[in-house]
Design a protein around this motif. Structure first.
Motif, short mmCIF file in Angstrom:
data_model
loop_
_atom_site.label_atom_id
_atom_site.label_comp_id
_atom_site.label_asym_id
_atom_site.label_seq_id
_atom_site.Cartn_x
_atom_site.Cartn_y
_atom_site.Cartn_z
N THR A 50 49.35 37.38 47.96
CA THR A 50 49.35 38.53 47.05
C THR A 50 49.24 38.00 45.63
O THR A 50 49.82 36.98 45.28
N SER A 51 48.45 38.69 44.81
CA SER A 51 48.30 38.30 43.41
C SER A 51 47.82 39.52 42.62
O SER A 51 47.96 40.66 43.10
N THR A 52 47.28 39.26 41.43
CA THR A 52 46.73 40.37 40.64
C THR A 52 45.36 39.96 40.12
O THR A 52 45.04 38.77 40.07
N ARG A 61 47.20 46.25 32.61
CA ARG A 61 46.08 45.32 32.50
C ARG A 61 45.85 44.53 33.78
O ARG A 61 44.86 43.80 33.90
N ARG A 62 46.79 44.61 34.72
CA ARG A 62 46.63 43.88 35.98
C ARG A 62 46.68 44.85 37.15
O ARG A 62 47.43 45.82 37.15
N PRO A 64 47.33 44.89 41.29
CA PRO A 64 47.80 44.06 42.39
C PRO A 64 46.81 44.07 43.57
O PRO A 64 46.21 45.10 43.88
N LYS A 66 45.87 41.89 47.63
CA LYS A 66 46.36 40.99 48.68
C LYS A 66 45.22 40.66 49.63
O LYS A 66 44.20 41.36 49.65
N THR A 112 45.98 46.91 46.22
CA THR A 112 47.18 47.46 46.88
C THR A 112 47.79 48.63 46.11
O THR A 112 48.82 49.15 46.49
N LYS A 113 47.15 49.05 45.01
CA LYS A 113 47.71 50.17 44.26
C LYS A 113 46.58 50.92 43.57
O LYS A 113 45.73 50.30 42.92
N ILE B 45 54.72 42.80 43.73
CA ILE B 45 53.40 42.85 44.37
C ILE B 45 53.35 42.04 45.66
O ILE B 45 52.36 42.07 46.38
N GLU B 62 52.34 49.23 47.75
CA GLU B 62 51.92 49.96 48.95
C GLU B 62 53.08 50.78 49.52
O GLU B 62 52.90 51.93 49.95
N ASN B 145 52.93 40.53 36.41
CA ASN B 145 52.23 41.30 37.44
C ASN B 145 51.66 42.63 36.94
O ASN B 145 50.79 43.19 37.57
N MET B 146 52.18 43.16 35.84
CA MET B 146 51.70 44.45 35.36
C MET B 146 51.06 44.35 33.98
O MET B 146 49.98 44.86 33.73
N ARG B 170 55.25 32.80 42.63
CA ARG B 170 54.26 33.54 41.83
C ARG B 170 53.78 32.71 40.65
O ARG B 170 52.59 32.64 40.35
#
Lengths: 115, 417
Positions: A50-52, A61-62, A64, A66, A112-113, B45, B62, B145-146, B170
């Motif tokens: 999993t990453s972005t 800005r990111r 997600p 997988k 994933t989103k 994530i 998810e 992550n965001m 991560r």
């Protein structure tokens, strides 16, 4: 060679012994799931990555992502490198394929989103 | 007038609202301070969510998405970017937002689902300089992550809770060097699978019974930390120092339920959980105000948060429809090696088939039993092959058994078999 590892299938944490010279047979497990985990983990360890990736025009800005199945552990850093070149434009929907058959693993990288 | 106002749009609030809708409430409002629903799941994530609930491994977004989709098919209303400032025993909810200013909303029932916050450097008092580069693991997770900011290149992580372990992996994947994960206790607070997949996979050393004893700054940024081994009284042992040149320190040193609203409303609190005292249906000491999820007690798995919150939502619906609990109350005490229980109180007359009791043990157990007793006499025992402080335990107390209890309190104890 006999390799030792801790089972992660449940919280009990059995110490497994996996015999590489004997078809990766497992001892020390207390359930069949432990045997399967030990066998697989030594013979061909895989992980879901999993990453972005970069997202333009979205709430953040990111985005997600997988891999849609487990990939060989040794390929994780190659896939991370491939994701660096990905740039998405909002809107994106969960499940959307970002990279198909990434690094020849047979796995797709998916969003994933919804963003 | 709303039937139900839910404070917080994370996993607990989402599940409570969905469940209250299914039970027939129509005027439901979720109030969320962030710009979207889903809460902390949006920054988690990684995968591993939903194994109990959906029988598959989902990522955080998810898992949240499943509930947000369910909510879309209901008439539940949502206020985003809105902060709840105050609630009171008359079920008034004071809110403020840029869009609508200050409003006082009224509800027949309220579900508190504010979740928890991370403990910070101030809470644990690490000596040394106070430079930039010290983050809680969750803040770093959100940045990375965001928001899309890398927090550092050479990282030491204090605390081996799951968020710290997840961040170790991560940051490594994103090209940082994680030099060490340092844990005060002689065991990790995280799940075994995270120790294996987040540390061992990447060759990151885990130092148990160690802590950071000094943080050194250079030009306003972390440049170095000192770590010491601890003795049995958790005091640093001179001469055992390990030195790390690093630019970043992440803290994964525990979570605190976020209960400012709860306390200000005068709701009875439990000092063991830092959450509200709740009954079997997640009702607090103020009738019609319920609480669920991490604001009540910190859960290991979001799956359990969802299940608990569905009970709270259903109970709110029952309250609004006028179903009042009947009969007496039994207090649940924690006996030896049990640190708390949720719920803390039971009304047997209000328990459906069985009451689900959650708790944590104080130490690692092999081949042990959980005993429930009244007036010193055992009522029932439950066998466990393995228990640890990092893993929430639960037992089901059958209604039939509770109906036979004459005492005003029962005790839950953990011991070797």
């Amino acid at each position: 060679m006999v390799r030792e590892l801790v089972c992660i299938v449940c919280p009990k944490g059995c110490r497994l012994h996996v015999d590489e010279d004997n078809n990766y047979s497992v001892t020390g497990n207390s359930c069949p799931r432990g045997a399967e985990y030990g066998h697989h983990e030594i013979k061909n360890p895989t992980r879901v990555l999993t990453s972005t990736v970069r997202l333009d025009g979205g709430l953040y800005r990111r985005c997600p992502v997988k891999t849609d199945r487990a990939v060989p552990k040794g390929k994780l850093m190659d896939i991370m490198a491939a994701l660096n070149d990905v740039s998405l434009q909002s809107p994106v929907a969960a499940g959307q394929v970002v990279l198909a058959n990434v690094c020849d693993t047979g796995a797709n990288v998916i969003v994933t989103k919804s963003l | 007038m709303y039937d139900l106002i839910v404070v917080g749009g994370g996993p607990a609030g989402l599940a409570a609202a969905c469940s209250a809708w299914e039970k027939g409430l129509k005027q439901i409002l979720i109030i969320e301070r962030d710009k979207e629903l889903g809460g902390i799941l949006n920054q988690c994530i990684h995968n591993g969510f939903g194994l109990h609930r959906f029988k598959e491994e989902l990522t955080g977004p998810e898992y949240a998405g499943r509930f947000i989709d369910m909510l879309r098919d209901t008439g539940v209303q949502v206020m985003l970017d809105t902060m709840v400032l105050e609630i009171n025993r008359d079920h008034q909810v004071h809110v403020i937002s840029a869009a609508n200013g200050y409003q006082v909303l009224e509800a027949r029932s309220i579900v508190l689902a504010m979740g928890c916050r991370e403990r910070t450097r101030g809470a644990i008092g690490i000596p040394g300089d106070r430079p930039a580069g010290v983050f809680t693991a969750g803040s770093a997770q959100r940045y990375l992550n965001m928001e899309g900011y890398m927090v550092g290149k050479r990282v030491v992580i204090l605390g081996s809770g799951d968020i710290g372990l997840i961040m170790a992996r991560r940051l490594t994947l994103e090209g940082a060097q994680v030099l060490a994960c340092v844990e005060l206790m002689p065991y990790s607070g995280g799940l075994m699978r995270n120790i294996v997949q987040c540390l061992e996979d990447w060759g990151i050393p885990l130092y148990l019974s160690h802590t950071i004893t000094d943080i050194v700054a250079k030009d306003g940024r972390v440049s170095h930390v000192t770590v010491h081994k601890l003795d049995d009284n958790r005091q640093p042992i001179p001469g055992t120092n390990l030195e790390f040149d690093c630019d970043t320190v992440l803290l994964s040193v525990g979570l605190i339920p976020e209960n400012e609203l709860t306390r200000a409303a005068g709701i009875e609190m439990d000092p063991r959980t830092n959450g509200a005292v709740v009954y079997e249906n997640m009702e607090t000491s103020i009738p019609g105000i319920f609480a669920c999820g991490n604001v009540v007690h910190v859960h290991d798995l979001v799956d359990y948060v969802s299940a608990e919150s569905e009970r709270a939502g259903a109970a709110a619906a029952a309250y609004v429809s006028g179903t009042a609990p009947e009969g007496g109350t039994i207090d649940i005490r924690n006996g030896a090696d049990v640190s708390y229980t949720v719920p803390q109180r039971l009304r047997p007359g209000n328990v459906p088939k069985a009451a689900d009791i959650f708790f944590r043990v104080r130490r690692v157990f092999k081949d042990s039993v959980i005993e429930v007793s009244a007036d010193g006499a055992p009522l029932v025992t439950y066998k466990r092959e393995h228990m640890a402080p990092g893993e929430m335990e639960h037992i089901l107390l059958p209604r039939k058994l509770l109906d036979t209890v004459d005492a005003s309190e029962i005790t839950v104890t953990a011991k070797e078999a």
